[in-house]
Design an enzyme around this catalytic site. Structure first.
Site, PDB file in Angstrom:
ATOM      1  N   CYS A 186     -19.837 -40.116 -28.705  1.00  0.00           N
ATOM      2  CA  CYS A 186     -18.678 -39.760 -28.302  1.00  0.00           C
ATOM      3  C   CYS A 186     -18.435 -38.840 -27.497  1.00  0.00           C
ATOM      4  O   CYS A 186     -18.874 -38.141 -26.235  1.00  0.00           O
ATOM      5  CB  CYS A 186     -17.757 -40.739 -29.090  1.00  0.00           C
ATOM      6  SG  CYS A 186     -16.100 -41.192 -28.393  1.00  0.00           S
ATOM      7  N   ASP A 233     -18.633 -51.380 -22.686  1.00  0.00           N
ATOM      8  CA  ASP A 233     -17.857 -49.807 -23.064  1.00  0.00           C
ATOM      9  C   ASP A 233     -17.122 -49.691 -21.856  1.00  0.00           C
ATOM     10  O   ASP A 233     -18.115 -48.373 -20.146  1.00  0.00           O
ATOM     11  CB  ASP A 233     -19.376 -48.563 -23.813  1.00  0.00           C
ATOM     12  CG  ASP A 233     -17.967 -47.540 -23.483  1.00  0.00           C
ATOM     13  OD1 ASP A 233     -16.773 -47.140 -23.391  1.00  0.00           O
ATOM     14  OD2 ASP A 233     -19.355 -46.531 -24.309  1.00  0.00           O
ATOM     15  N   HIS A 264     -18.578 -49.406 -27.130  1.00  0.00           N
ATOM     16  CA  HIS A 264     -18.574 -48.224 -27.865  1.00  0.00           C
ATOM     17  C   HIS A 264     -18.686 -47.962 -29.378  1.00  0.00           C
ATOM     18  O   HIS A 264     -18.292 -48.733 -29.698  1.00  0.00           O
ATOM     19  CB  HIS A 264     -17.371 -47.346 -26.683  1.00  0.00           C
ATOM     20  CG  HIS A 264     -17.316 -45.979 -27.071  1.00  0.00           C
ATOM     21  ND1 HIS A 264     -17.732 -45.140 -26.286  1.00  0.00           N
ATOM     22  CD2 HIS A 264     -16.393 -45.152 -27.731  1.00  0.00           C
ATOM     23  CE1 HIS A 264     -17.521 -43.914 -26.806  1.00  0.00           C
ATOM     24  NE2 HIS A 264     -16.617 -43.935 -28.012  1.00  0.00           N
TER      25      HIS A 264
END
Length: 296
Positions: A186, A233, A264
């Protein structure tokens, strides 16, 4: 509460949770909008609790695992926050120097999950360093909401310098061969992409669903890239085609994998967004990639 998977939640709720995790809405905003999904005796607060991490349940390698030497060490970052800190892990029985891996956390700092990830890599015969962006502010505070709030106050130019300094710190450690790669998740995936544009000596970069740099930055990528993306995502995937085109134009070495049906955060096994099949495949690919470029 029984542990759930992404399939137990409405996709729109997962998108809402992603917005909450990344600071686009606050806790109150999430709870207000989540009420419409609170059915069958659930409340919005219960939904949030179900989506939040379960660190202890997901831990794979104990903090005191006898096979590993672990310590928190400070390092210098003259262009960043001057002095900061991270988690250094290496196998106790290693014969000689080992290649290095920088592990970069999500937007909550060095929490127990990322420390566990660092230990997992160390058991593959690497010396591993996980810098904590929150160290200048006192470190990971023990609660995800507090960590997110702290993270939002960081001066990101300084933090990016801290991450580059972490690479130089690990590369110069006596336990390290000097061949160093980076993996990030991330926010950390974005840092992995960034370091690949900034550090010519970086030997390999593995971004998991991270923000990409501006396409023009692809011209400076020297390290081989292994990019992991999640099908569900939209926020991250929207920028990928332009960056991929720029990588191709620049002649960069990269491989990208899109994991079907994955959310995600699919590698984070502390939350319901974890996708076991995708995570295991991405992990194996990452190990093979690092073995090729760091050990080969």
């Amino acid at each position: 509460m029984e542990r759930k998977t992404a399939a137990d939640f409405d996709q729109e709720l997962l998108i809402l949770f992603d917005a909450y995790v990344h600071g686009d809405i606050d806790r109150r905003g999430f709870l207000d909008k989540a009420r419409k999904y609170a059915v069958n005796g659930m409340t919005a607060a219960m939904l949030l609790d179900a989506l939040n991490p379960r660190f202890a349940e997901a831990q794979q390698i104990a903090k005191d695992d006898a096979r590993l030497a672990t310590e928190y060490v400070t390092y210098r970052s003259p262009q960043g926050y001057e002095t900061t800190r991270g988690y250094l892990v290496r196998p106790k029985t290693a014969a000689g120097k080992l290649p290095g891996i920088i592990v970069v956390h999500e937007n909550r700092g060095l929490n127990p999950h990322i420390e566990d990830i660092a230990r997992r890599f160390a058991l593959e015969n690497y010396v591993v360093f996980a810098p904590d962006a929150l160290a200048p502010l006192g470190g990971y505070p023990g609660e995800e909401d507090k960590a997110r709030a702290l993270f939002a106050t960081l001066e990101q130019p300084k933090t990016r310098e801290d991450m580059a300094a972490a690479f130089r710190f690990l590369k110069g450690r006596p336990e390290c061969t000097g061949r160093v790669g980076v993996v990030g998740f991330c926010y950390g995936g974005g840092i992995a992409h960034l370091l690949a544009t900034r550090l010519p000596e970086l030997a390999a970069a593995v971004p998991f669903y991270g923000n990409t740099p501006p396409p023009e930055a692809a011209a400076t990528v020297k390290a081989p890239l292994l990019v992991h993306l999640a099908e569900k995502d939209e926020r991250i995937n929207a920028a990928w085609p332009a960056y991929e085109a720029a990588l191709k134009t620049a002649g960069a070495t990269y491989t990208a994998h899109m994991y079907a049906g994955a959310q995600h955060g699919f590698n984070n096994d502390t939350t319901p967004r974890y996708d076991e099949a995708s995570a295991k495949l991405a992990w194996q690919r990452s190990l093979e990639f690092f073995a090729q470029h760091l050990k080969g």
